[in-house]
Design an enzyme around this catalytic site. Structure first.
Site, mmCIF file in Angstrom:
data_model
loop_
_atom_site.group_PDB
_atom_site.id
_atom_site.type_symbol
_atom_site.label_atom_id
_atom_site.label_comp_id
_atom_site.label_asym_id
_atom_site.label_seq_id
_atom_site.Cartn_x
_atom_site.Cartn_y
_atom_site.Cartn_z
ATOM 1 N N ASP A 121 0.863 -1.170 0.000
ATOM 2 C CA ASP A 121 0.000 0.000 0.000
ATOM 3 C C ASP A 121 0.909 1.232 0.000
ATOM 4 O O ASP A 121 2.087 1.147 0.386
ATOM 5 C CB ASP A 121 -0.888 -0.026 1.244
ATOM 6 C CG ASP A 121 -1.712 1.237 1.399
ATOM 7 O OD1 ASP A 121 -2.383 1.614 0.424
ATOM 8 O OD2 ASP A 121 -1.652 1.848 2.478
ATOM 9 N N ASP A 177 -0.287 4.955 0.832
ATOM 10 C CA ASP A 177 -0.587 5.996 1.815
ATOM 11 C C ASP A 177 -0.503 5.472 3.241
ATOM 12 O O ASP A 177 -1.175 4.511 3.615
ATOM 13 C CB ASP A 177 -1.978 6.577 1.555
ATOM 14 C CG ASP A 177 -2.017 7.363 0.254
ATOM 15 O OD1 ASP A 177 -0.993 7.992 -0.079
ATOM 16 O OD2 ASP A 177 -3.054 7.349 -0.423
ATOM 17 N N ASP A 192 -1.536 -0.474 5.883
ATOM 18 C CA ASP A 192 -1.966 0.032 7.186
ATOM 19 C C ASP A 192 -3.465 -0.080 7.412
ATOM 20 O O ASP A 192 -3.936 0.126 8.531
ATOM 21 C CB ASP A 192 -1.558 1.501 7.341
ATOM 22 C CG ASP A 192 -2.355 2.406 6.416
ATOM 23 O OD1 ASP A 192 -2.277 2.206 5.179
ATOM 24 O OD2 ASP A 192 -3.076 3.287 6.916
#
Length: 227
Positions: A7, A9, A178
């Site tokens: 991922d 961001d 996250d």
């Protein structure tokens, strides 16, 4: 592990800092009073927007109208697509990298791993941020929901990655991110192992269970090189 899908961001790039700076500028430009409170309220509203997108909602329409709808609650009238474009341009030039991410990727790359980006977001914004942060060379391929046509956690997002890398299996590939809702749930939807990057030591009260949880890049590096 031979393949790691990252991922972007708040896993590699510091989206929170970039978003706060971009939002502050947009709100200042449009006369928003009490900007800290407005940013908190916007965050709650924006969360509902991305939930809709992740569930298959009309992405472009939702994003083009989010500032128009939100600012209307403050009595401010704007053209939604124009403000969205303004925000995108600011965000696209925000290049903050999470400390330690560069060293992690360099080590994994040297170890022979194939590193991929698997991110939800706007194509030109994400590509600009990666390039501006000088992180693009670490990745063999960048998969962005706008280009793929599906957003995590939709299985079609991951199937598009597998189509490019058919040698991927559920034993040689891992998803790192996250977000329990998009990254970890998305991996589970296609039976991929997952690593929840959780530097804030958040409690997982959901039914979504990552395969592994790490709190820092040292733990993540050790896990990926020994799993």
């Amino acid at each position: 592990m031979q393949y790691a899908i990252f991922d972007l961001d708040n896993t590699i790039l510091d989206f929170d800092r970039a978003e706060t700076a971009s939002l502050t500028a947009v709100f200042q430009n449009h006369g928003v009073p009490n900007i800290p409170q407005a940013e908190d309220d916007y965050q709650a509203y924006n969360e509902t927007i991305w939930r809709q997108i992740e569930q298959g909602g009309p992405r472009d329409t939702l994003l083009d109208q989010r500032f128009e709808v939100f600012l209307a609650t403050l009595g401010i009238t704007v053209d939604g697509p124009s403000v969205q474009q303004e925000y995108d341009q600011l965000l696209a030039h925000s290049y903050q990298v999470i400390p330690g991410a560069r060293d992690l990727l360099h080590t994994l790359k040297d170890a022979g791993m194939t590193l991929l980006v698997g991110t939800n977001g706007i194509k030109h914004t994400q590509l600009s941020r990666l390039a501006g942060a000088h992180m693009t060379p670490y990745f063999d391929h960048i998969f962005i929901s706008e280009s793929v046509g599906y957003a995590k956690p939709n299985p079609h997002f991951f199937q598009a990655i597998h189509a490019q890398y058919p040698e991927m299996t559920t034993t040689n590939t891992v998803m790192v991110g996250d977000s329990l809702r998009s990254d970890i749930a998305g991996a589970a939807n296609v039976q991929l192992p997952s690593v929840w990057y959780n530097p804030q030591h958040l409690s997982n009260e959901s039914a979504i269970k990552p395969t592994y949880t790490v709190n820092n890049f040292t733990q993540l590096q050790k896990l990926l090189l020994t799993a």
